[in-house]
Design an enzyme around this catalytic site. Structure first.
Site, short mmCIF file in Angstrom:
data_model
loop_
_atom_site.label_atom_id
_atom_site.label_comp_id
_atom_site.label_asym_id
_atom_site.label_seq_id
_atom_site.Cartn_x
_atom_site.Cartn_y
_atom_site.Cartn_z
N GLY A 102 -24.81 40.45 29.35
CA GLY A 102 -24.08 41.40 30.20
C GLY A 102 -24.24 41.16 31.69
N GLU B 230 -28.91 36.72 25.77
CA GLU B 230 -27.61 36.24 25.32
C GLU B 230 -26.57 36.18 26.45
OE1 GLU B 230 -27.80 38.09 20.78
OE2 GLU B 230 -26.61 39.08 22.34
N PRO B 231 -26.74 35.33 27.43
CA PRO B 231 -25.70 35.20 28.46
C PRO B 231 -24.48 34.48 27.92
CG PRO B 231 -27.40 33.55 28.79
CD PRO B 231 -27.87 34.41 27.66
N GLY B 232 -23.31 34.94 28.30
CA GLY B 232 -22.08 34.28 27.91
C GLY B 232 -21.17 34.11 29.11
N ARG C 11 -7.08 40.27 30.49
CA ARG C 11 -8.12 41.16 31.01
C ARG C 11 -7.59 42.18 32.03
NH1 ARG C 11 -11.97 39.56 33.81
NH2 ARG C 11 -13.51 41.08 33.08
N CYS D 157 7.60 39.58 27.88
CA CYS D 157 8.52 40.71 27.92
C CYS D 157 7.71 41.99 27.80
CB CYS D 157 9.55 40.59 26.81
SG CYS D 157 10.88 41.78 26.93
#
EC number: 4.1.1.20
Length: 432
Positions: free
Chosen positions: A249, A291-293, A331, A362
């Protein structure tokens, strides 16, 4: 000058990534195009690994959260850098296996794993299965018994932490689809059941308090809460949990105003909290996993588009239409996420225009951003949207039957294709 260290300017004033000219890349591979700087990805992996080795005396593991960006090549890079891997679906697990990622270093997450996915994880020899609920635990125990093996598990715990982020990406509070609650006694009941099962080996507990977090305090608080639970389990059952996954996070710089915490500073402060809390509670320091992503892949990526029309509505706004949009970057439509953009051929010039970048779908909500500052822009220009290495390709779709873009890695200034552009035949491949 730029929000990411991997970006620069050529002698001609063109935007570069990893030393490669983005106009050349757009011409060679077409647009839309995802471009990732492999050297930057590897540097981020090494920063995390060096930091966790330093502050936890080598008793820790960095696992790359592949949901941020998953393909065979990123799995190979993570393995090469000595990282573990966090997967959340059969698709991510299968990708990792096809890339020859070591199965024993995989953590399999997910709030509703199917029987097929759990069976797949057991047959592959996945290192840790992160159990979300009691139903999953019971199914897993039955499956493991049928295979005459023990399943190494973690429990996902909701620590009740306010991570000061967007409601859609807050996952540590009690009202969440993820994990077991501490406040209700649900988590402790799950632990007691797990240690009674013959085919379950409870290795650790896991938490994840949210995404795109800029403060260290919530991580420190989460560590204290989780260690407190380990101490409670030891007191009430005599069982000492050996491993603690503190999740990910960590925020990144999407726009100039963002000020993310340096990885080493985060690790140092949380490690101090972990050590102090363990001493206070009289427990051994567990093996620590993070857990870095986004913070590994996000800053290393950009997306290149070609501008179609520029539509000025006097006294209202200027729309810059691109050949991609919410199919390759949803996003903004989902979270109103902010981005910075540049005209690749004039990247060093002042950004004096305010525009709305509109996608080709569209859909009136198909926007990359509103009120975005950019250089003078015209039809045919190549536009770069920055910091798109995470949660763009992984969240892409074929809405309006639009094929997904290619992905190019740049290493040492040299480019190579790692994911082919989808064709129209790919789009209809499964139609009957």
């Amino acid at each position: 000058m730029f929000i990411s260290d991997c970006l620069g300017l050529s002698d001609a004033g063109h935007l570069t990534i990893g030393g490669a000219d983005t106009l050349m890349l757009a011409e060679k591979y077409g647009t839309p195009l995802y471009v990732m700087d492999e050297d930057n990805i590897r540097e981020n992996c090494r920063l995390y690994k060096k930091s966790i080795d330093k502050y936890y005396d080598g008793r820790g593991l960095v696992t790359y959260a592949s949901k941020a960006f998953c393909c065979k090549e990123i799995c190979r890079v993570a393995a090469d850098e000595g990282l573990g891997l966090d997967v959340v679906s059969a698709g991510e697990l299968y990708t990792a296996r096809q890339a020859d990622f070591p199965m024993e270093k995989i953590f399999f997450h997910g709030n509703n794993k199917t029987i097929e996915e759990l069976s797949m994880a057991l047959s592959y020899g996945v290192g840790r299965i992160v159990v979300d609920n009691l139903t999953e635990l019971e199914i897993l125990n039955t499956l493991a018994r049928s295979l005459n093996r023990k399943a190494n598990v973690f429990f996902r715990i909701k620590p009740g932490i306010d991570a000061h982020t967007h409601d859609f990406v807050r996952t540590g509070q009690i009202d969440s689809k993820f994990g077991l609650a501490l406040e209700t006694g649900e988590a402790l009941a799950a632990v007691k059941e797990a240690i009674s099962f013959e085919n379950i080996c409870l290795k650790g507990i896991h938490c994840h308090i949210g995404s795109q977090i800029f403060d260290i305090e919530p991580f420190e608080h989460a560590a204290q809460v989780m260690l407190g639970f380990i101490a409670q389990v030891k007191t009430e059952t005599g069982y000492e949990i050996e491993e603690l996954n503190l999740g990910g996070g960590f925020g990144i710089k999407y726009i100039t105003e963002h000020d993310p915490v340096e990885y080493d500073r985060y690790m140092q402060r949380v490690a101090v909290t972990v050590d102090d809390t363990c001493k206070e509670l009289g427990i051994r320091r567990p093996f620590i996993v993070i857990e870095p992503g986004r913070s590994i892949a996000g800053p290393a990526g950009i997306t290149l588009y070609t501008v179609g029309a520029v539509k000025e509505i006097p006294h209202v706004r200027t729309y810059v239409s691109i050949d991609g949009g919410m199919t390759d970057n949803p996003r903004y439509a989902l979270y109103h996420s902010e981005y910075e953009c540049l005209v690749a051929s004039r990247a060093g010039e002042p950004r004096e225009k305010t525009v709305t970048i509109a996608g080709k779908c569209c859909e009136s909500g198909d926007l990359i951003g509103e009120g975005m500052r950019i250089q003078e822009v015209k039809p045919g220009d190549v536009v770069a949207v920055l910091a798109t290495g995470a949660y763009n390709y992984s969240m892409s779709s074929n809405y309006n039957r639009i094929p997904k873009p290619a992905i190019v890695f740049v290493k040492g200034g040299k480019d190579r294709l790692v994911v082919k552009r989808e064709t129209l035949e790919d789009v209809i491949r499964n139609d009957l």
